[in-house]
Design an enzyme around this catalytic site. Structure first.
Site, PDB file in Angstrom:
ATOM      1  N   HIS A 227     -26.458   9.134 -27.775  1.00 21.66           N
ATOM      2  CA  HIS A 227     -27.006   8.790 -29.087  1.00 21.66           C
ATOM      3  C   HIS A 227     -25.925   8.073 -29.877  1.00 21.66           C
ATOM      4  O   HIS A 227     -24.775   8.516 -29.917  1.00 21.66           O
ATOM      5  CB  HIS A 227     -27.455  10.056 -29.819  1.00 21.66           C
ATOM      6  CG  HIS A 227     -28.372   9.764 -30.965  1.00 21.66           C
ATOM      7  ND1 HIS A 227     -27.923   9.231 -32.149  1.00 21.66           N
ATOM      8  CD2 HIS A 227     -29.718   9.931 -31.107  1.00 21.66           C
ATOM      9  CE1 HIS A 227     -28.947   9.064 -32.968  1.00 21.66           C
ATOM     10  NE2 HIS A 227     -30.050   9.484 -32.367  1.00 21.66           N
ATOM     11  N   HIS A 330     -26.647  12.744 -25.291  1.00 24.73           N
ATOM     12  CA  HIS A 330     -27.880  13.150 -25.968  1.00 24.73           C
ATOM     13  C   HIS A 330     -29.001  13.563 -25.024  1.00 24.73           C
ATOM     14  O   HIS A 330     -29.613  14.601 -25.212  1.00 24.73           O
ATOM     15  CB  HIS A 330     -28.343  12.002 -26.855  1.00 24.73           C
ATOM     16  CG  HIS A 330     -29.513  12.321 -27.719  1.00 24.73           C
ATOM     17  ND1 HIS A 330     -29.527  13.375 -28.605  1.00 24.73           N
ATOM     18  CD2 HIS A 330     -30.739  11.705 -27.852  1.00 24.73           C
ATOM     19  CE1 HIS A 330     -30.673  13.416 -29.256  1.00 24.73           C
ATOM     20  NE2 HIS A 330     -31.433  12.418 -28.811  1.00 24.73           N
TER      21      HIS A 330
END
Length: 522
Positions: A227, A330
């Site tokens: 992310h 992520h």
């Protein structure tokens, strides 16, 4: 009276509890979780659920956004199932009493995130969607489902390619054996094998390692999504800053105000996650700080209460208009290979949620498709399981207690493993670094672990063996894919092997080969 079948669900996130809620009147359901039922990635989810609910939107657009973000590596049927089933499961959820954020006229307050053509992200409680969903489901299953906390699954019981049960271990190193008609893996991904991550610290790929040793096929482990925006200040990570913030107009800038995404991608700050993450990483490597400029967002504290709380923990005032960010691990697009119903290659063993790889995400997951996947595919598996009756569980012999005098391999600490993965198997990879990481992992002889030794290891040792196994799968897969595609970026192979990959479906490669490499898991 026909006796109810027993279904064991390993994990406690959205996919696990959605399935438990779906089948609880039809089956005896046992949920096993290694920590608390409130420790999962789902409960941390800020972004919301991507779904077509606006009359100006349509499933074809959602389908294309998912395919493009996944670099045409997706299973097309899986994507069609996801986007077409989305409105149905959302309606079912609302009929049960779940509330999404709406304006005074009852219209959904839809957000926009990276690589989406338009606003289609449903939220609950602003940036508290995951927590609201999990609270809702925990309340629904409480008293109707057996929940066993602090029960870590350490081995699957498999005979003749049929999964018959699971062995668990608690913090006192006490083992228990459970048999069931169906065993479902819903353990989440493996983000916590890295130092900076949005994941719960407990999410280190346990389900992937369990399935691998049980002989199930594991695929696409090289595709680890980072992310772009973790709140990182003074060397410490405080948590995720949702992509929805950029959807509301926030801009990534250097300290001097330079916008870093200008000229990088037509979608600027809302480009696909892999592109944004690599661009931020490029500046971080140069020792430059990257900030998320939120000065243009009115009433930020009300719209993003969770992120505001993270800023307070980091002694950062949202009034200053900027948040320091850096990429963090992520989501794992790979995992246990399943069909569209969640069936693995081992009979009686199923996988849903992030631990599963049904092909829906391809090489890079589209923002806010993860919660949608958990809802859609757990419902599909629930329908399948409710149609199953009297699957026999025949155990030829009890699980072996092994040789207590077996010599244990020396094992590294979790932080040592995370440091190696972050340095050598992160956002950018190359053959030299990957080979070093592979050699470092293999020196701990974790592959000597077999079912016969299950009871001779402590819980901590089981956790470390699972951690090493998952990391080895990631590294080995990353070595095999000699190209850059989606979330997998090789600096020594910076372009795709297929120059036309954006215009045609790519047959999956590097599939179903890992078990054959060493014989482990056969």
């Amino acid at each position: 009276m026909i006796e109810k079948e027993t279904v064991i669900i390993i994990g406690c996130g959205l996919a696990a509890l959605t399935l438990a809620d779906k089948i609880r009147d039809n089956k005896n359901v046992i949920v096993l979780t290694k920590s608390s039922i409130r420790n999962s990635n789902s409960i941390r989810a800020q972004g919301g659920i991507a779904c077509v609910v606006d009359p100006n939107d349509n499933c074809e657009k959602h389908y294309m956004d998912t395919i493009v973000a996944g670099c045409k590596f997706n299973d097309e049927q899986a994507v069609e199932t996801l986007v077409n089933s989305g409105p149905i499961v959302i309606e079912q959820l609302m009929n049960k009493g779940f509330l999404f954020d709406q304006d005074s006229s009852g219209k959904f307050l839809l957000g926009k995130e990276g690589a989406h053509q338009q606003r289609r992200i449903l939220h609950a409680g602003g940036d508290s969607t995951g927590k609201r969903l999990m609270d809702f489901l925990i309340n629904r299953i409480s008293g109707n489902v057996t929940i066993m906390e602090e029960a870590t699954a350490v081995e699957l019981i498999v005979e003749d390619n049929q999964c018959l049960g699971v062995i668990t271990c608690n913090k006192a190193n006490e083992f228990s054996t459970y048999y069931a008609n169906h065993i479902v893996l819903a353990t989440g991904g493996c983000g916590a094998v890295y130092q900076v991550t949005s994941n719960d610290p407990s999410v280190m790929g346990d389900g992937i390692a369990l399935a691998y040793r049980a002989g199930a096929k594991i695929t696409d482990m090289e595709f680890i999504q980072f992310h772009p925006t973790m709140l990182c200040s003074k060397g410490q990570c405080y948590g995720l800053v949702s992509e929805a913030v950029r959807g509301e107009g926030a801009i990534l800038r250097l300290k001097d105000g330079t916008s870093i995404m200008n000229g990088v991608h037509p979608l600027l700050d809302l480009a696909p996650r892999d592109i944004v993450a690599r661009e931020i990483h490029r500046y971080v490597k140069q020792g430059k700080e990257v900030f998320l400029d939120i000065s243009m967002i009115n009433d930020f504290e009300h719209k993003f209460p969770t992120i505001t709380s993270l800023c307070e923990q980091a002694n950062i005032s949202t009034k200053d208009g900027r948040i320091p960010v850096a990429p963090g691990a992520h989501f794992c697009m790979g995992g246990v290979k399943t069909d569209l119903l969640g069936l693995t290659t081992v009979k009686g063993l199923y996988a849903i949620g992030e631990v599963a790889n049904n092909g829906v995400h391809g090489a890079n997951r589209l923002a806010s498709n993860s919660l949608l996947e958990g809802l859609v595919y757990s419902n599909l598996l629930g329908n399948y399981l409710m149609a199953c009756t009297n699957r026999k569980v025949r155990v030829s012999s009890p699980a072996s207690r092994g040789n207590a005098n077996v010599k244990r391999p020396p094992l590294p600490t979790t932080e040592e493993v995370r440091a190696i993965m972050s340095k050598y198997v992160g956002i950018e990879r190359c053959e030299k670094d990957l080979l070093y990481a592979k050699s470092w992992i293999e020196k701990f002889s974790f592959q000597m672990f077999t079912n016969e030794q299950t009871f001779t290891f402590t819980l901590d040792e089981h956790n470390q063996i699972n951690l090493l196994t998952t990391c080895w799968l990631i590294v080995t897969s990353a070595l095999q894919r000699t190209e850059s595609r989606g979330a997998h970026y090789r600096s020594d192979y910076p372009v795709s092997n297929d120059n036309n990959w954006q215009n045609k479906h790519i047959e999956q490669q590097n599939k179903e080969t890992i078990v054959a490499m060493t014989g482990v898991g056969k």
